[in-house]
Design a protein around this motif. Structure first.
Motif, PDB file in Angstrom:
ATOM      1  N   ALA A  15     -74.459  73.870 -95.208  1.00 41.95           N
ATOM      2  CA  ALA A  15     -75.145  72.625 -94.854  1.00 41.95           C
ATOM      3  C   ALA A  15     -74.331  71.840 -93.836  1.00 41.95           C
ATOM      4  O   ALA A  15     -74.889  71.275 -92.879  1.00 41.95           O
ATOM      5  N   ASP A  16     -73.007  71.813 -94.010  1.00 48.41           N
ATOM      6  CA  ASP A  16     -72.133  71.138 -93.046  1.00 48.41           C
ATOM      7  C   ASP A  16     -72.235  71.818 -91.688  1.00 48.41           C
ATOM      8  O   ASP A  16     -72.350  71.149 -90.655  1.00 48.41           O
ATOM      9  N   PHE A  17     -72.217  73.142 -91.685  1.00 47.67           N
ATOM     10  CA  PHE A  17     -72.319  73.902 -90.447  1.00 47.67           C
ATOM     11  C   PHE A  17     -73.638  73.596 -89.732  1.00 47.67           C
ATOM     12  O   PHE A  17     -73.660  73.334 -88.530  1.00 47.67           O
ATOM     13  N   MET A  18     -74.724  73.627 -90.477  1.00 50.67           N
ATOM     14  CA  MET A  18     -76.042  73.357 -89.887  1.00 50.67           C
ATOM     15  C   MET A  18     -76.113  71.927 -89.345  1.00 50.67           C
ATOM     16  O   MET A  18     -76.700  71.689 -88.283  1.00 50.67           O
ATOM     17  N   GLY A  19     -75.533  70.990 -90.064  1.00 47.78           N
ATOM     18  CA  GLY A  19     -75.508  69.610 -89.590  1.00 47.78           C
ATOM     19  C   GLY A  19     -74.773  69.482 -88.266  1.00 47.78           C
ATOM     20  O   GLY A  19     -75.211  68.756 -87.369  1.00 47.78           O
ATOM     21  N   ARG A  20     -73.673  70.191 -88.149  1.00 49.28           N
ATOM     22  CA  ARG A  20     -72.911  70.147 -86.889  1.00 49.28           C
ATOM     23  C   ARG A  20     -73.710  70.747 -85.735  1.00 49.28           C
ATOM     24  O   ARG A  20     -73.692  70.233 -84.623  1.00 49.28           O
ATOM     25  N   GLU A  27     -75.649  69.668 -73.358  1.00 48.03           N
ATOM     26  CA  GLU A  27     -75.039  69.214 -72.100  1.00 48.03           C
ATOM     27  C   GLU A  27     -73.564  68.859 -72.271  1.00 48.03           C
ATOM     28  O   GLU A  27     -72.812  68.856 -71.298  1.00 48.03           O
ATOM     29  N   GLU A  28     -73.162  68.532 -73.495  1.00 43.16           N
ATOM     30  CA  GLU A  28     -71.796  68.062 -73.726  1.00 43.16           C
ATOM     31  C   GLU A  28     -70.976  68.984 -74.619  1.00 43.16           C
ATOM     32  O   GLU A  28     -69.842  68.668 -74.955  1.00 43.16           O
ATOM     33  N   THR A  29     -71.523  70.122 -74.995  1.00 43.38           N
ATOM     34  CA  THR A  29     -70.822  71.043 -75.884  1.00 43.38           C
ATOM     35  C   THR A  29     -69.794  71.838 -75.094  1.00 43.38           C
ATOM     36  O   THR A  29     -70.103  72.427 -74.071  1.00 43.38           O
ATOM     37  N   SER A  30     -68.560  71.839 -75.614  1.00 43.21           N
ATOM     38  CA  SER A  30     -67.476  72.554 -74.934  1.00 43.21           C
ATOM     39  C   SER A  30     -67.232  73.914 -75.567  1.00 43.21           C
ATOM     40  O   SER A  30     -67.742  74.222 -76.649  1.00 43.21           O
ATOM     41  N   VAL A  31     -66.435  74.702 -74.908  1.00 46.69           N
ATOM     42  CA  VAL A  31     -66.052  76.002 -75.439  1.00 46.69           C
ATOM     43  C   VAL A  31     -65.294  75.818 -76.752  1.00 46.69           C
ATOM     44  O   VAL A  31     -65.471  76.585 -77.697  1.00 46.69           O
ATOM     45  N   GLU A  32     -64.489  74.775 -76.837  1.00 51.34           N
ATOM     46  CA  GLU A  32     -63.748  74.493 -78.057  1.00 51.34           C
ATOM     47  C   GLU A  32     -64.700  74.193 -79.220  1.00 51.34           C
ATOM     48  O   GLU A  32     -64.444  74.598 -80.359  1.00 51.34           O
ATOM     49  N   ASP A  33     -65.793  73.483 -78.942  1.00 47.72           N
ATOM     50  CA  ASP A  33     -66.794  73.211 -79.982  1.00 47.72           C
ATOM     51  C   ASP A  33     -67.386  74.515 -80.507  1.00 47.72           C
ATOM     52  O   ASP A  33     -67.529  74.703 -81.718  1.00 47.72           O
ATOM     53  N   ILE A  34     -67.712  75.409 -79.610  1.00 51.28           N
ATOM     54  CA  ILE A  34     -68.281  76.700 -79.988  1.00 51.28           C
ATOM     55  C   ILE A  34     -67.258  77.524 -80.766  1.00 51.28           C
ATOM     56  O   ILE A  34     -67.589  78.151 -81.775  1.00 51.28           O
ATOM     57  N   ASP A  35     -65.996  77.487 -80.339  1.00 48.70           N
ATOM     58  CA  ASP A  35     -64.935  78.197 -81.057  1.00 48.70           C
ATOM     59  C   ASP A  35     -64.797  77.691 -82.490  1.00 48.70           C
ATOM     60  O   ASP A  35     -64.606  78.474 -83.421  1.00 48.70           O
ATOM     61  N   ARG A  36     -64.890  76.369 -82.672  1.00 49.93           N
ATOM     62  CA  ARG A  36     -64.811  75.793 -84.017  1.00 49.93           C
ATOM     63  C   ARG A  36     -65.979  76.266 -84.882  1.00 49.93           C
ATOM     64  O   ARG A  36     -65.800  76.582 -86.062  1.00 49.93           O
ATOM     65  N   LEU A  37     -67.169  76.324 -84.307  1.00 49.42           N
ATOM     66  CA  LEU A  37     -68.338  76.797 -85.052  1.00 49.42           C
ATOM     67  C   LEU A  37     -68.180  78.267 -85.439  1.00 49.42           C
ATOM     68  O   LEU A  37     -68.504  78.666 -86.565  1.00 49.42           O
ATOM     69  N   ILE A  38     -67.680  79.073 -84.529  1.00 50.78           N
ATOM     70  CA  ILE A  38     -67.444  80.486 -84.823  1.00 50.78           C
ATOM     71  C   ILE A  38     -66.415  80.623 -85.938  1.00 50.78           C
ATOM     72  O   ILE A  38     -66.575  81.441 -86.859  1.00 50.78           O
TER      73      ILE A  38
END
Length: 49
Positions: A15-20, A27-38
């Motif tokens: 649920a936390d993951f889906m919320g994020r 437009e503002e999502t960085s590679v670091e954001d994607i790395d954290r999700l992975i």
């Protein structure tokens, strides 16, 4: 940790993951954001074993 506790913990994490994901602005999502999700997905996968 019992099986039921593990399932409840995974539900909370998912649920936390889906919320994020829902809050991300493409437009503002960085590679670091994607790395954290992975990384979060990898942790969820490890907890399912």
């Amino acid at each position: 940790m019992s099986q039921q506790e593990r399932i409840e913990d995974l539900k909370v994490r998912l649920a936390d993951f889906m919320g994020r994901i829902e809050k991300l602005d493409p437009e503002e999502t960085s590679v670091e954001d994607i790395d954290r999700l992975i990384s979060m997905l990898e942790d969820l996968e490890k907890n399912m074993e």
